[in-house]
Enzyme design. Structure first.
Site, short mmCIF file in Angstrom:
data_model
loop_
_atom_site.label_atom_id
_atom_site.label_comp_id
_atom_site.label_asym_id
_atom_site.label_seq_id
_atom_site.Cartn_x
_atom_site.Cartn_y
_atom_site.Cartn_z
N ARG A 17 0.86 -1.41 0.12
CA ARG A 17 -0.03 0.14 0.02
C ARG A 17 0.99 1.49 0.05
O ARG A 17 0.44 2.25 0.52
CB ARG A 17 -0.85 -0.11 1.14
N TRP A 570 -19.07 -7.05 -0.66
CA TRP A 570 -17.84 -6.78 -0.49
C TRP A 570 -16.82 -7.93 -0.16
O TRP A 570 -15.84 -7.77 0.76
CB TRP A 570 -17.89 -5.88 0.63
N HIS A 703 -16.16 11.94 3.18
CA HIS A 703 -14.92 11.52 2.25
C HIS A 703 -13.90 12.86 1.91
O HIS A 703 -13.20 12.43 1.39
CB HIS A 703 -15.38 10.96 0.96
#
Length: 764
Positions: A17, A570, A703
């Site tokens: 990541r 998901w 967000h």
């Protein structure tokens, strides 16, 4: 005949990541633009080198993005809304991230920048859990070439010794995803095509032989204007630039097959995982001059392919024409490397393949088709054994789960009384004020929370010490909610790593990973659990935490659960039985938890179904079947409680206008939805539908890092009141607050409560 291998896109985030951490360091001001650009260059170079080493013949470039490839296309076309004040020749990073995340503003009274600017809307990319930034086009807007990212990436790769196939999102797909303000997005087609042609010319001048243009819109139901736009666009492209590989994915071409195969393009990529039945028609329809790229390895899921079975299907075609073998779609949607997982049980691990392993599978197929199966006999044998082991494993099937599912009756999916009767009883029991305030569930997962979890997982702190830490975080969150005046509280979910993974770790039939990350949006990454077998609930999962939290306050404490459809959508889901059967198993497990929460005293229980719209099939003819079983599964999970128990659900970042009857059929007492970025646009649809139950329209966008003023949220709530009865409105953010910082959350929620109080006073 020759077989080669391509990838349509590779994961951007890096094996560890790296992109996430580089972005968040830059946004926090700990590093500069040069460091971010350097980190991105290193990730691109590593991805090209890795694919080259794995034997990919057609390596993509331009598939990397700092945030989102749809936003990159908007930048390329100069489609920047006026509110961002951009007037430069090219879209810089500051403008790019303002479009993605919004801006806070300088706070100066009377300043045009005081309140900052909202980000562009965000919604789901087709039927995936990837979020894209919705393009905005306004009447009178001028498009111009404002980013040469595709050309720059091709040259960058070439300088490193890699010949690549640049990737562009196609103009018809981009326009189909765009929202017009006083204009039809397709009015901008010719302007957009001029810019695409400029990019194609520059790619040809740079030496690119091929360009991949993605048009996933070709697997949807197209109207006449979209069809005409496809024809017009690719006629223009045929006269300039590199050869075009037209890429379609996420489904079959269906009635668009004749259109796709008639276009003047050099190549066509089709998805044979979602639509294996289209192979024969495409081979029959496509001219011998059309280069066929076959998506034979699943780019959306983690299951290892049965290579012998694939070869049986591919060999007849490979004998009569050249082929490119590829994943069904970009590998953006899969984790990078199974080799990073050290703790998966070996039996389960042998069934799996991540991006690296999927490319290896393609290389095996290529070798077998070009040189005979004997060349890769050992690899084919391992593939066959893994497939056979998965079919016969005792881990997969549970007779008790099958028996319970068979015994479920239709009445289990219905509440005891209709909503008006339930609402009256809930109102008496909860005694809430007008415009009751709440949050969606999670509070910030701070560095302290993440650090404590990591130390606990490494065995550096004891069970008791970790439990004490989590309890203290929960107490503080509850005290703070009481102080600012929230009406229905949440415990903050500090013990949860992810809203789906947490439950996957506690339900049978799931395996969870340590490093199998995929990008959801921007720097947000998730680790979907692997749903490999029958699902049941061995024991209660959330009741103890709810009971502890409720003991800290006299105000109602929500029980917080993830719904069965969202857990399904998901997760990386088993592909050996219908999805609806798997979802019903999950629904029964969640039903057990709902009933136990009610028995413990919970008056309000939220069952999030954020992904219900996401699972909607791409073709309308398939909608009814999906919506029937998805709604049934939610109701099966939610309907085991008394009328006095209030059931909430939450949905976000999807287009709901066209499925409102199904949302109504879910019969949740309260639904919270995302509406802040669109300024309550969705509320009009709920009003037109005459949505009968209570609703919490999100009044600020979580967000983005900006903190909205109370007046801004009050204005949004007044818009909602103009369309829906005030007595049925709740006040809440548009999503959970896990990814935010407390310094963002505290003032935003204080402002939100102030907005609710202002409306109460105005109505008194």
């Amino acid at each position: 005949m020759t077989v080669t291998v391509a990838t349509l896109g590779f994961p951007r985030i890096g094996p560890r990541r790296e992109l996430k951490f580089a972005l968040e360091s830059f946004w926090a001001g700990r590093s500069g633009e040069a460091e971010l650009i350097e980190a991105a260059s290193a990730l691109r170079a590593a991805a090209w080198a890795r694919q080259n080493a794995l034997g990919v013949d057609h390596i993509p470039s331009g598939d990397f993005s700092f945030y989102d490839h749809v936003l990159d296309t908007s930048a390329m076309l100069g489609a920047v809304p006026d509110r961002y004040g951009w007037n430069a020749e090219s879209v810089d990073l500051a403008t790019y991230f303002a479009m993605a995340r919004g801006t806070q503003g300088d706070g100066a009274a009377g300043s045009s920048r005081a309140a900052g600017h909202t980000a562009q809307e965000m919604t789901k990319w087709f039927d995936t859990n990837y979020h894209y930034m919705v393009p905005e086009l306004a009447a009178g807007q001028t498009l111009r070439l404002a980013s040469t990212k595709a050309v720059d990436a091709y040259r960058e790769a070439k300088a490193l010794g890699f010949e690549t196939r640049p990737v562009l999102l196609g103009p018809v797909t981009w326009l189909s995803l765009a929202k017009g303000q006083g204009a039809d997005p397709f009015d901008f087609l010719d302007d957009a095509l001029v810019i695409y042609c400029q990019v194609l010319d520059r790619l040809r001048e740079a030496g690119a032989a091929w360009v991949q243009i993605d048009e996933p819109v070709l697997v949807l139901d197209l109207d006449a204007r979209q069809r005409a736009a496809v024809t017009r666009a690719y006629a223009r492209f045929a006269r300039r630039g590199p050869k075009v590989m037209l890429a379609t994915y996420f489904g079959g071409l269906g009635d668009n097959l004749a259109l796709a195969t008639s276009l003047p393009v050099a190549g066509l990529h089709v998805d044979l995982v979602r639509a294996p039945e289209q192979l024969a028609r495409i081979v029959k329809s496509a001219s011998k001059d059309l280069c066929l790229s076959l998506g034979v390895i699943d780019g959306r899921n983690v299951w290892r392919a049965d290579l012998e079975s694939l070869l049986d299907r591919l060999e007849p075609v490979s004998k009569v024409r050249d082929l490119i073998l590829a994943p069904s779609c970009s590998l953006l949607h899969t984790p990078i490397d199974l080799g990073l997982e050290r703790d998966l049980e070996p039996e389960i691990a042998q069934w799996l393949a991540c991006a690296v392993q999927k490319v290896e599978e393609l290389a095996i197929l290529k070798a077998a088709l070009n040189n005979g199966r004997h060349i890769v006999a050992e690899a084919l044998d391992a593939s066959s054994k893994a497939a056979a082991t998965r079919r016969s494993s005792v881990r997969i099937h549970d007779a008790a789960v099958a028996a319970r599912l068979a015994a479920a009756t239709p009445d289990m999916a219905s509440r005891r009384s209709p909503f008006p009767a339930r609402a009256a009883r809930q109102k008496d029991r909860l005694a809430l004020p007008d415009f009751p305030t709440t949050t969606i569930g999670s509070f910030p997962q701070t560095e302290a929370v993440r650090s404590a979890r990591a130390r606990f997982n490494r065995g550096e702190i004891s069970d008791d010490a970790y439990l004490d830490f989590l309890r203290d975080e929960t107490r503080q969150a509850i005290r703070w909610q009481e102080e600012v005046g929230l009406d229905v509280l949440v415990h903050g979910e500090f013990e949860r790593n992810d809203m789906v993974q947490y439950f996957g770790e506690r339900l049978s039939g799931f395996a969870c990973t340590k490093n199998a990350w995929v990008q959801s949006y921007g720097s947000r990454c998730v680790r979907p659990p692997i749903l490999y077998g029958d699902v049941s609930r061995p024991k209660a999962m959330t009741v103890d935490w709810w009971r502890f939290a409720q003991d800290q306050t006299d105000r109602p404490m929500k029980g917080m659960l993830t719904g069965p459809v969202t857990i399904l959508n998901w997760s990386f889901v088993r592909d050996d039985q219908p999805r609806e059967e798997t979802c019903r198993q999950i629904a029964l497990a969640i039903r057990d938890e709902v009933v136990d929460l009610e028995a413990a005293g919970a008056k309000v229980i939220q069952i999030d179904e954020a992904a219900l719209r996401e699972g909607l099939p791409l073709r309308r003819r398939d909608w009814a079947h999906y919506l029937d079983w998805a709604v049934e599964c939610f109701r099966l999970a939610a309907s085991g409680v008394a009328d006095e128990t209030q059931i909430h659900t939450h949905m976000c970042y999807s287009e709901f206008n066209d499925i409102l009857p199904s949302i109504g059929a879910m019969d949740a007492d309260v639904i919270s939805i995302e509406t802040a970025r669109s300024r309550m646009e969705l509320i009009q649809a709920f009003a037109d539908y005459e949505y009968p139950n209570e609703i919490g329209p999100g009044v600020y966008d979580i967000h983005a890092p900006r903190i909205p003023h109370p007046e801004e949220m009050t204005a949004l709530l007044k818009l909602a009141c103009a369309h829906l009865p005030a007595e049925r409105l709740w006040v809440n953010p548009d999503c959970g607050l896990k990814t935010r910082k407390w310094e963002d959350v505290r003032p935003a929620l204080v402002n939100m409560v102030a907005a609710a109080h202002a409306l109460r006073q105005a109505g008194s």
